[in-house]
Design a protein around this motif. Structure first.
Motif, PDB file in Angstrom:
ATOM      1  N   PRO A  76      20.799 -14.477 113.222  1.00  0.00           N
ATOM      2  CA  PRO A  76      21.196 -13.289 113.625  1.00  0.00           C
ATOM      3  C   PRO A  76      20.992 -12.260 112.292  1.00  0.00           C
ATOM      4  O   PRO A  76      20.895 -12.830 111.202  1.00  0.00           O
ATOM      5  N   GLU A  77      21.267 -11.030 112.329  1.00  0.00           N
ATOM      6  CA  GLU A  77      21.260 -10.120 111.356  1.00  0.00           C
ATOM      7  C   GLU A  77      22.163  -8.996 111.336  1.00  0.00           C
ATOM      8  O   GLU A  77      22.605  -8.840 112.633  1.00  0.00           O
ATOM      9  N   GLU A  78      22.639  -8.593 110.203  1.00  0.00           N
ATOM     10  CA  GLU A  78      23.434  -7.485 110.207  1.00  0.00           C
ATOM     11  C   GLU A  78      23.163  -6.171 110.979  1.00  0.00           C
ATOM     12  O   GLU A  78      21.944  -5.946 110.634  1.00  0.00           O
ATOM     13  N   GLY A  79      24.183  -5.739 111.656  1.00  0.00           N
ATOM     14  CA  GLY A  79      23.823  -4.554 112.426  1.00  0.00           C
ATOM     15  C   GLY A  79      23.164  -4.847 113.720  1.00  0.00           C
ATOM     16  O   GLY A  79      23.027  -3.906 114.414  1.00  0.00           O
ATOM     17  N   GLY A  80      22.644  -6.194 113.833  1.00  0.00           N
ATOM     18  CA  GLY A  80      22.122  -6.231 115.236  1.00  0.00           C
ATOM     19  C   GLY A  80      23.146  -6.733 116.399  1.00  0.00           C
ATOM     20  O   GLY A  80      24.260  -6.768 115.978  1.00  0.00           O
ATOM     21  N   TYR A  81      22.628  -7.339 117.630  1.00  0.00           N
ATOM     22  CA  TYR A  81      23.503  -7.719 118.568  1.00  0.00           C
ATOM     23  C   TYR A  81      23.364  -8.877 118.857  1.00  0.00           C
ATOM     24  O   TYR A  81      22.333  -9.736 118.767  1.00  0.00           O
ATOM     25  N   LYS A 109      25.165 -19.700 109.667  1.00  0.00           N
ATOM     26  CA  LYS A 109      24.381 -19.473 110.874  1.00  0.00           C
ATOM     27  C   LYS A 109      25.405 -18.787 111.977  1.00  0.00           C
ATOM     28  O   LYS A 109      25.073 -18.480 113.151  1.00  0.00           O
ATOM     29  N   ASN A 110      26.614 -18.564 111.404  1.00  0.00           N
ATOM     30  CA  ASN A 110      27.850 -17.971 112.198  1.00  0.00           C
ATOM     31  C   ASN A 110      27.675 -16.654 111.832  1.00  0.00           C
ATOM     32  O   ASN A 110      27.247 -15.998 110.980  1.00  0.00           O
ATOM     33  N   VAL A 111      28.505 -15.781 112.707  1.00  0.00           N
ATOM     34  CA  VAL A 111      28.486 -14.293 112.598  1.00  0.00           C
ATOM     35  C   VAL A 111      30.123 -13.799 112.572  1.00  0.00           C
ATOM     36  O   VAL A 111      30.898 -14.532 113.310  1.00  0.00           O
TER      37      VAL A 111
END
Length: 225
Positions: A76-81, A109-111
């Motif tokens: 995942p990336e910051e600002g993504g869904y 790997k967690n958000v």
């Protein structure tokens, strides 16, 4: 697969289009309440009118007018869904099946999402913008039944949504009447209509295009335009 029991959060096909169940009211005549994922339009139906779909890696669909592909092989990336497909929340977290959440920060790997949920990597798909190579388009159950004009309209959907949102008022918006300098607040919104505190009832477009009503501010956030 036809459903006898429907639960909140499930992806389903209704009238050949991908929807998500947002609530179920068993005593209602049309007990299943859906929103169409591509544009968030709401509809009510019966359980035997929908077919279950379980999202998978490399599924591609329109979410609020924008194309995404589900991935379980990228980070995942910051600002993504992300799409939470296997929810296993801790007691401090509040999310359920097939929630769409925006990533605030990545911790390994967690958000952590903008709703302050900590979601583990095994619980979600990354929603990669665009249509990835080898992806499967799941917007329609049977794309052969969709005419060319509808497919073309889908390509222009994001612009239509932006236009709609630009004119959509909110509860607490205060408007100035240029004819008599009085003010009135939006006190109710139903479908495409708003009701002002003075009793006037208008469509979104009528209010937006009106010569005598001008947006002043919102009482909640104090924002002026």
């Amino acid at each position: 697969m036809k459903l006898i029991q429907v639960r909140k959060g499930q992806f389903v096909y209704y009238n050949n289009e991908l929807h998500k169940v947002y609530s179920v009211k068993p005593l209602a005549k049309k007990s299943v309440h859906l929103f169409r994922i591509k544009d968030m339009e709401q509809v009510d139906c019966k359980a035997d009118e929908v077919s279950l779909y379980k999202p998978q890696h490399l599924d591609s669909f329109l979410f609020f007018g924008t194309r995404y592909t589900l991935r379980d092989d990228i980070g995942p990336e910051e600002g993504g869904y992300i799409l939470i497909s296997k929810p296993d929340p801790d007691y401090m977290d509040h999310y359920s099946l097939n929630e769409f959440e925006k990533v605030e920060s990545v911790e390994g790997k967690n958000v952590v999402t903008t709703r302050q949920n900590t979601v583990k990597f095994r619980e979600f798909f990354v929603m990669q913008p665009g249509e990835a190579e080898g992806s499967k388009d799941i917007v329609y159950y049977d794309k052969s039944k969709v005419d060319a004009s509808q497919l073309e309209a889908d390509k222009e959907l994001i612009d239509k949504i932006r236009e709609r949102d630009a004119i959509r008022p909110s509860i607490g918006d205060v408007y100035l009447n240029l004819d008599n300098t009085s003010t009135a607040m939006v006190v109710a919104i139903s479908n495409e209509h708003v009701t002002l505190g003075n009793g006037d009832r208008l469509t979104f477009h009528e209010l937006y295009k009106a010569d005598n009503w001008n947006f002043l501010y919102n009482v909640v956030d104090g924002e002026f335009r």
